[in-house]
Design a protein around this motif. Structure first.
Motif, PDB file in Angstrom:
ATOM      1  N   VAL A  28      -9.176  88.830 -31.623  1.00 30.23           N
ATOM      2  CA  VAL A  28      -9.344  87.389 -31.256  1.00 30.23           C
ATOM      3  C   VAL A  28     -10.131  86.675 -32.497  1.00 30.23           C
ATOM      4  O   VAL A  28     -11.228  87.111 -32.930  1.00 30.23           O
ATOM      5  CB  VAL A  28     -10.265  87.163 -30.115  1.00 30.23           C
ATOM      6  N   VAL A  29      -9.643  85.465 -32.934  1.00 32.57           N
ATOM      7  CA  VAL A  29     -10.306  84.666 -34.184  1.00 32.57           C
ATOM      8  C   VAL A  29     -10.385  83.123 -33.474  1.00 32.57           C
ATOM      9  O   VAL A  29      -9.499  82.463 -33.095  1.00 32.57           O
ATOM     10  CB  VAL A  29      -9.481  84.763 -35.379  1.00 32.57           C
ATOM     11  N   ILE A  30     -11.581  82.844 -33.797  1.00 28.90           N
ATOM     12  CA  ILE A  30     -11.795  81.368 -33.267  1.00 28.90           C
ATOM     13  C   ILE A  30     -12.375  80.611 -34.582  1.00 28.90           C
ATOM     14  O   ILE A  30     -13.506  81.177 -35.123  1.00 28.90           O
ATOM     15  CB  ILE A  30     -13.079  81.075 -32.349  1.00 28.90           C
ATOM     16  N   TYR A  31     -11.625  79.937 -35.294  1.00 25.72           N
ATOM     17  CA  TYR A  31     -11.675  79.479 -36.521  1.00 25.72           C
ATOM     18  C   TYR A  31     -12.105  77.951 -36.463  1.00 25.72           C
ATOM     19  O   TYR A  31     -11.534  77.047 -35.550  1.00 25.72           O
ATOM     20  CB  TYR A  31     -10.630  79.719 -37.451  1.00 25.72           C
ATOM     21  N   ALA A  32     -12.869  77.342 -37.511  1.00 21.78           N
ATOM     22  CA  ALA A  32     -13.259  76.127 -37.666  1.00 21.78           C
ATOM     23  C   ALA A  32     -11.875  75.206 -38.142  1.00 21.78           C
ATOM     24  O   ALA A  32     -11.911  75.063 -39.433  1.00 21.78           O
ATOM     25  CB  ALA A  32     -14.562  75.769 -38.527  1.00 21.78           C
ATOM     26  N   GLY A  33     -11.034  74.712 -37.409  1.00 29.81           N
ATOM     27  CA  GLY A  33      -9.928  74.451 -37.826  1.00 29.81           C
ATOM     28  C   GLY A  33      -9.961  73.188 -38.838  1.00 29.81           C
ATOM     29  O   GLY A  33      -9.132  72.706 -39.786  1.00 29.81           O
ATOM     30  N   SER A  34     -11.069  72.258 -38.499  1.00 27.32           N
ATOM     31  CA  SER A  34     -11.170  71.166 -39.266  1.00 27.32           C
ATOM     32  C   SER A  34     -11.658  71.352 -40.958  1.00 27.32           C
ATOM     33  O   SER A  34     -11.598  70.451 -41.535  1.00 27.32           O
ATOM     34  CB  SER A  34     -11.914  70.155 -38.657  1.00 27.32           C
ATOM     35  N   LEU A  35     -12.015  72.522 -41.126  1.00 29.40           N
ATOM     36  CA  LEU A  35     -12.882  72.815 -42.337  1.00 29.40           C
ATOM     37  C   LEU A  35     -12.298  74.380 -42.833  1.00 29.40           C
ATOM     38  O   LEU A  35     -12.169  74.309 -44.210  1.00 29.40           O
ATOM     39  CB  LEU A  35     -14.073  73.051 -42.276  1.00 29.40           C
ATOM     40  N   VAL A  36     -11.900  75.145 -42.382  1.00 26.90           N
ATOM     41  CA  VAL A  36     -11.471  76.397 -42.883  1.00 26.90           C
ATOM     42  C   VAL A  36     -10.040  76.542 -43.153  1.00 26.90           C
ATOM     43  O   VAL A  36      -9.446  75.736 -42.588  1.00 26.90           O
ATOM     44  CB  VAL A  36     -11.630  77.544 -41.590  1.00 26.90           C
ATOM     45  N   ASN A  37      -9.594  77.097 -44.188  1.00 22.06           N
ATOM     46  CA  ASN A  37      -8.271  76.900 -44.644  1.00 22.06           C
ATOM     47  C   ASN A  37      -7.408  77.982 -44.063  1.00 22.06           C
ATOM     48  O   ASN A  37      -7.767  79.083 -43.943  1.00 22.06           O
ATOM     49  CB  ASN A  37      -8.315  77.732 -46.396  1.00 22.06           C
ATOM     50  N   PRO A  38      -6.508  77.358 -43.398  1.00 15.75           N
ATOM     51  CA  PRO A  38      -5.713  78.016 -42.388  1.00 15.75           C
ATOM     52  C   PRO A  38      -4.960  79.122 -42.856  1.00 15.75           C
ATOM     53  O   PRO A  38      -4.550  80.009 -42.308  1.00 15.75           O
ATOM     54  CB  PRO A  38      -4.740  76.905 -41.929  1.00 15.75           C
ATOM     55  N   ASP A  39      -4.767  79.232 -44.327  1.00 19.83           N
ATOM     56  CA  ASP A  39      -4.212  80.165 -44.974  1.00 19.83           C
ATOM     57  C   ASP A  39      -4.913  81.741 -44.736  1.00 19.83           C
ATOM     58  O   ASP A  39      -4.203  82.816 -44.681  1.00 19.83           O
ATOM     59  CB  ASP A  39      -3.902  80.208 -46.560  1.00 19.83           C
ATOM     60  N   LEU A  40      -6.282  81.433 -44.480  1.00 20.98           N
ATOM     61  CA  LEU A  40      -7.013  82.789 -44.094  1.00 20.98           C
ATOM     62  C   LEU A  40      -6.421  83.603 -42.821  1.00 20.98           C
ATOM     63  O   LEU A  40      -6.445  84.626 -42.896  1.00 20.98           O
ATOM     64  CB  LEU A  40      -8.395  82.371 -43.903  1.00 20.98           C
ATOM     65  N   LEU A  41      -5.887  83.098 -42.005  1.00 22.16           N
ATOM     66  CA  LEU A  41      -5.250  83.337 -40.843  1.00 22.16           C
ATOM     67  C   LEU A  41      -4.032  84.245 -41.281  1.00 22.16           C
ATOM     68  O   LEU A  41      -3.942  85.239 -40.012  1.00 22.16           O
ATOM     69  CB  LEU A  41      -4.778  82.145 -39.794  1.00 22.16           C
TER      70      LEU A  41
END
Length: 251
Positions: A28-41
């Motif tokens: 499970v990953v909860i990421y700060a979508g407004s700031l974290v580069n989505p390519d990391l996913l």
């Protein structure tokens, strides 16, 4: 286990090796979508459940963590930069402590480091500045009065301002009222280390104008101080021929 991981400033290669390894095995990953580069996913394995915390409240984040942990899932809370700076992690950790849930923090590269790299800056130049003050201008979220920008700027140390690029005129006013000269060097770095990075060199006086001309109003750092000019500093004594150290005698 729950992991708080610093995602780095934007460039996907600036996440730490340890952070990347844990991200790859996360359920499970909860990421700060407004700031974290989505390519990391893209590092995530097939089947990983992904949540964007930009659309969630603290309570909703905690509910996902709690339910996932009860299923023995590996949970990653992915924050931008290094979450020890403006990461809002303490409030999450306190709640996890109340629930007796185990967690670990994995540090990341902060955007203030990436901004310095982009500009080829050293924040601590001998005889110019040996102190770096990281802060922000008061906006919708308050700042303690003793830490007002006007007060901090009076030290004439290197200033790195987060969360303030949308208030550059107010920043300019506060700096000038602190006694800082209008011709003091400044820089604005938008999305440091991202492909769309933009960097602008200006002065305190032209700070607001520079931001407007370059359409920068968010996701940027402001750097104030003589170190931006990269001039008039003294050579490091550590490497001076006449300076003895534990490893080398003076010549």
């Amino acid at each position: 286990m729950i992991y708080f991981i610093g995602a780095g400033p934007g460039d996907v290669e600036l996440i730490t090796v340890k952070g990347q390894k844990i991200l790859k095995k996360a359920d499970v990953v909860i990421y700060a979508g407004s700031l974290v580069n989505p390519d990391l996913l893209k590092y995530c394995k097939t089947g990983t459940r992904i949540f964007n915390s930009a659309q969630m409240t603290l309570e909703e984040v905690l509910e996902v963590i709690k339910s996932s942990d009860s299923e023995n899932k590996t949970v990653v809370r992915l924050h931008t930069g290094d979450p020890c700076l403006y990461g809002a992690i303490r409030e999450q950790m306190d709640e996890l402590d109340k629930m007796n849930l185990k967690y670990e923090s994995i540090p990341g590269v902060s955007s203030f480091c990436a901004a310095a790299s982009s500009l080829n800056l050293e924040y601590t130049l001998p005889d110019v500045s040996q102190t770096v003050i990281i802060s922000r201008l008061q906006g919708r979220t308050s700042v303690p009065e003793k830490e007002s920008l006007r007060s901090l700027a009076s030290h004439n140390a290197t200033l790195v301002l987060f969360l303030s690029s949308g208030m550059t005129e107010k920043v300019r006013e506060e700096l000038l009222q602190s006694g800082i000269k209008g011709q003091t060097p400044a820089a604005i770095v938008y999305k440091a280390s991202w492909k769309e990075e933009k960097k602008v060199i200006c002065t305190v006086e032209t700070l607001s104008k520079a931001a407007q001309e370059n359409n920068i109003s968010k996701t940027a750092l402001i750097i104030i101080g003589e170190v931006v000019s990269k001039t008039n500093y003294s050579r490091s004594r550590l490497y001076a021929p006449d300076f003895s150290t534990e490893f080398r005698k003076a010549k």
